[in-house]
Design an enzyme around this catalytic site. Structure first.
Site, mmCIF file in Angstrom:
data_model
loop_
_atom_site.group_PDB
_atom_site.id
_atom_site.type_symbol
_atom_site.label_atom_id
_atom_site.label_comp_id
_atom_site.label_asym_id
_atom_site.label_seq_id
_atom_site.Cartn_x
_atom_site.Cartn_y
_atom_site.Cartn_z
ATOM 1 N N TYR A 1 0.804 -1.225 0.000
ATOM 2 C CA TYR A 1 0.000 0.000 0.000
ATOM 3 C C TYR A 1 0.836 1.273 0.000
ATOM 4 O O TYR A 1 2.026 1.238 0.199
ATOM 5 C CB TYR A 1 -1.079 -0.002 1.065
ATOM 6 C CG TYR A 1 -0.736 -0.166 2.517
ATOM 7 C CD1 TYR A 1 -1.634 -0.799 3.354
ATOM 8 C CD2 TYR A 1 0.431 0.326 3.078
ATOM 9 C CE1 TYR A 1 -1.374 -0.946 4.713
ATOM 10 C CE2 TYR A 1 0.700 0.193 4.412
ATOM 11 C CZ TYR A 1 -0.207 -0.439 5.229
ATOM 12 O OH TYR A 1 0.046 -0.562 6.558
ATOM 13 N N GLU A 2 0.162 2.369 -0.311
ATOM 14 C CA GLU A 2 0.786 3.675 -0.571
ATOM 15 C C GLU A 2 1.749 3.586 -1.758
ATOM 16 O O GLU A 2 2.764 4.255 -1.794
ATOM 17 C CB GLU A 2 1.503 4.223 0.665
ATOM 18 C CG GLU A 2 0.579 4.525 1.822
ATOM 19 C CD GLU A 2 -0.534 5.494 1.483
ATOM 20 O OE1 GLU A 2 -0.277 6.531 0.848
ATOM 21 O OE2 GLU A 2 -1.686 5.224 1.869
ATOM 22 N N GLY A 3 1.373 2.788 -2.715
ATOM 23 C CA GLY A 3 2.196 2.560 -3.899
ATOM 24 C C GLY A 3 3.083 1.358 -3.668
ATOM 25 O O GLY A 3 3.811 1.310 -2.679
#
Length: 145
Positions: free
Chosen positions: A128-130
Protein backbone atom coordinates in the site's frame (compact mmCIF):
# COMPACT_ATOMS: atom_id res chain seq x y z
CA UNK A 1 0.83 13.34 -4.89
CA UNK A 2 2.36 15.53 -2.16
CA UNK A 3 0.18 13.73 0.37
CA UNK A 4 1.94 10.48 -0.54
CA UNK A 5 5.24 12.09 0.43
CA UNK A 6 3.93 12.17 3.99
CA UNK A 7 1.89 8.99 4.16
CA UNK A 8 4.76 6.90 2.81
CA UNK A 9 6.74 8.02 5.85
CA UNK A 10 4.08 6.56 8.11
CA UNK A 11 4.28 3.26 6.24
CA UNK A 12 8.06 3.32 6.64
CA UNK A 13 7.70 3.88 10.37
CA UNK A 14 5.13 1.10 10.61
CA UNK A 15 7.45 -1.27 8.76
CA UNK A 16 10.36 -0.44 11.08
CA UNK A 17 8.13 -1.17 14.06
CA UNK A 18 7.06 -4.51 12.61
CA UNK A 19 10.68 -5.46 11.90
CA UNK A 20 11.80 -4.41 15.38
CA UNK A 21 9.00 -6.40 17.01
CA UNK A 22 9.86 -9.54 15.02
CA UNK A 23 13.54 -9.12 15.84
CA UNK A 24 12.79 -8.79 19.56
CA UNK A 25 10.70 -11.97 19.57
CA UNK A 26 13.32 -13.91 17.61
CA UNK A 27 16.21 -12.69 19.78
CA UNK A 28 14.39 -13.64 22.97
CA UNK A 29 13.42 -17.03 21.54
CA UNK A 30 16.93 -18.06 20.48
CA UNK A 31 18.28 -17.10 23.89
CA UNK A 32 15.94 -19.51 25.66
CA UNK A 33 15.57 -22.32 23.06
CA UNK A 34 17.92 -25.22 23.72
CA UNK A 35 19.25 -27.66 21.13
CA UNK A 36 22.13 -30.12 21.53
CA UNK A 37 22.41 -29.10 25.19
CA UNK A 38 22.90 -25.37 24.64
CA UNK A 39 20.97 -22.25 23.70
CA UNK A 40 20.66 -21.91 19.93
CA UNK A 41 21.84 -18.31 20.37
CA UNK A 42 25.30 -19.81 20.89
CA UNK A 43 25.44 -20.96 17.25
CA UNK A 44 27.45 -18.55 15.14
CA UNK A 45 25.20 -18.79 12.07
CA UNK A 46 22.23 -17.64 14.13
CA UNK A 47 24.30 -14.84 15.63
CA UNK A 48 25.12 -13.69 12.09
CA UNK A 49 21.41 -13.70 11.20
CA UNK A 50 20.59 -11.60 14.25
CA UNK A 51 23.40 -9.15 13.50
CA UNK A 52 22.21 -8.75 9.90
CA UNK A 53 18.62 -8.28 11.03
CA UNK A 54 19.61 -5.56 13.52
CA UNK A 55 21.79 -3.81 10.95
CA UNK A 56 18.97 -3.74 8.39
CA UNK A 57 16.48 -2.44 10.95
CA UNK A 58 18.76 0.38 12.05
CA UNK A 59 19.47 1.36 8.43
CA UNK A 60 15.75 1.53 7.69
CA UNK A 61 15.08 3.47 10.90
CA UNK A 62 17.70 6.06 9.97
CA UNK A 63 16.28 6.45 6.46
CA UNK A 64 12.81 7.05 7.92
CA UNK A 65 14.27 9.62 10.34
CA UNK A 66 16.04 11.47 7.52
CA UNK A 67 12.88 11.50 5.39
CA UNK A 68 10.80 12.70 8.36
CA UNK A 69 13.24 15.55 8.96
CA UNK A 70 12.97 16.52 5.29
CA UNK A 71 9.17 16.47 5.57
CA UNK A 72 9.32 18.69 8.64
CA UNK A 73 11.43 21.20 6.72
CA UNK A 74 9.43 20.77 3.50
CA UNK A 75 12.61 20.11 1.53
CA UNK A 76 12.39 19.80 -2.26
CA UNK A 77 13.87 16.26 -2.35
CA UNK A 78 11.20 14.88 -0.01
CA UNK A 79 9.52 12.84 -2.76
CA UNK A 80 12.67 10.78 -3.31
CA UNK A 81 13.40 10.33 0.38
CA UNK A 82 9.88 9.40 1.42
CA UNK A 83 9.63 6.79 -1.36
CA UNK A 84 13.09 5.47 -0.47
CA UNK A 85 12.21 5.27 3.22
CA UNK A 86 9.01 3.37 2.48
CA UNK A 87 10.75 0.92 0.15
CA UNK A 88 13.79 0.32 2.35
CA UNK A 89 11.74 -0.07 5.52
CA UNK A 90 9.09 -2.36 4.02
CA UNK A 91 11.66 -4.56 2.26
CA UNK A 92 13.55 -4.71 5.56
CA UNK A 93 10.40 -5.67 7.44
CA UNK A 94 9.74 -8.49 4.97
CA UNK A 95 13.32 -9.75 5.21
CA UNK A 96 13.51 -9.51 9.01
CA UNK A 97 10.13 -11.15 9.64
CA UNK A 98 11.00 -13.99 7.27
CA UNK A 99 14.25 -14.50 9.16
CA UNK A 100 12.37 -14.35 12.46
CA UNK A 101 10.05 -17.14 11.30
CA UNK A 102 13.16 -19.12 10.28
CA UNK A 103 14.80 -18.59 13.68
CA UNK A 104 11.73 -19.85 15.48
CA UNK A 105 11.61 -22.94 13.27
CA UNK A 106 8.28 -24.74 13.20
CA UNK A 107 7.03 -22.57 16.05
CA UNK A 108 7.49 -19.49 13.87
CA UNK A 109 4.69 -20.61 11.62
CA UNK A 110 2.15 -21.10 14.39
CA UNK A 111 -0.22 -18.61 15.94
CA UNK A 112 1.44 -19.28 19.31
CA UNK A 113 4.09 -16.73 18.33
CA UNK A 114 3.39 -13.34 16.73
CA UNK A 115 6.02 -13.55 13.99
CA UNK A 116 3.72 -15.34 11.52
CA UNK A 117 1.31 -12.40 11.72
CA UNK A 118 4.16 -9.91 11.58
CA UNK A 119 5.34 -11.50 8.34
CA UNK A 120 1.90 -10.97 6.82
CA UNK A 121 1.80 -7.41 8.17
CA UNK A 122 5.23 -6.75 6.65
CA UNK A 123 4.01 -7.86 3.24
CA UNK A 124 1.20 -5.32 3.14
CA UNK A 125 3.68 -2.51 3.82
CA UNK A 126 5.33 -3.40 0.50
CA UNK A 127 1.99 -2.98 -1.26
CA UNK A 128 0.00 0.00 0.00
CA UNK A 129 0.79 3.68 -0.57
CA UNK A 130 2.20 2.56 -3.90
CA UNK A 131 3.85 -0.80 -4.40
CA UNK A 132 7.58 -0.87 -3.95
CA UNK A 133 7.94 -1.27 -7.71
CA UNK A 134 5.99 1.93 -8.27
CA UNK A 135 8.02 3.71 -5.59
CA UNK A 136 11.19 2.70 -7.38
CA UNK A 137 9.81 4.40 -10.50
CA UNK A 138 9.07 7.49 -8.38
CA UNK A 139 12.63 7.50 -7.08
CA UNK A 140 14.14 7.02 -10.54
CA UNK A 141 12.10 9.89 -11.95
CA UNK A 142 13.28 12.13 -9.13
CA UNK A 143 16.88 11.16 -9.81
CA UNK A 144 16.55 11.81 -13.54
CA UNK A 145 14.90 15.24 -13.26
Amino acid sequence: MRTLDHTRLAIGAQAVGIAQGAFDVARDYVKQRKQFGRAIADFQSLQFMLADMAMKIESARQMVYVAAAKAERNEPDLTFYSAAAKVLASDTAMSVTTDAVQLLGGAGYTKDFPVERMMRDAKITQIYEGTNQINRIVMARQLLK
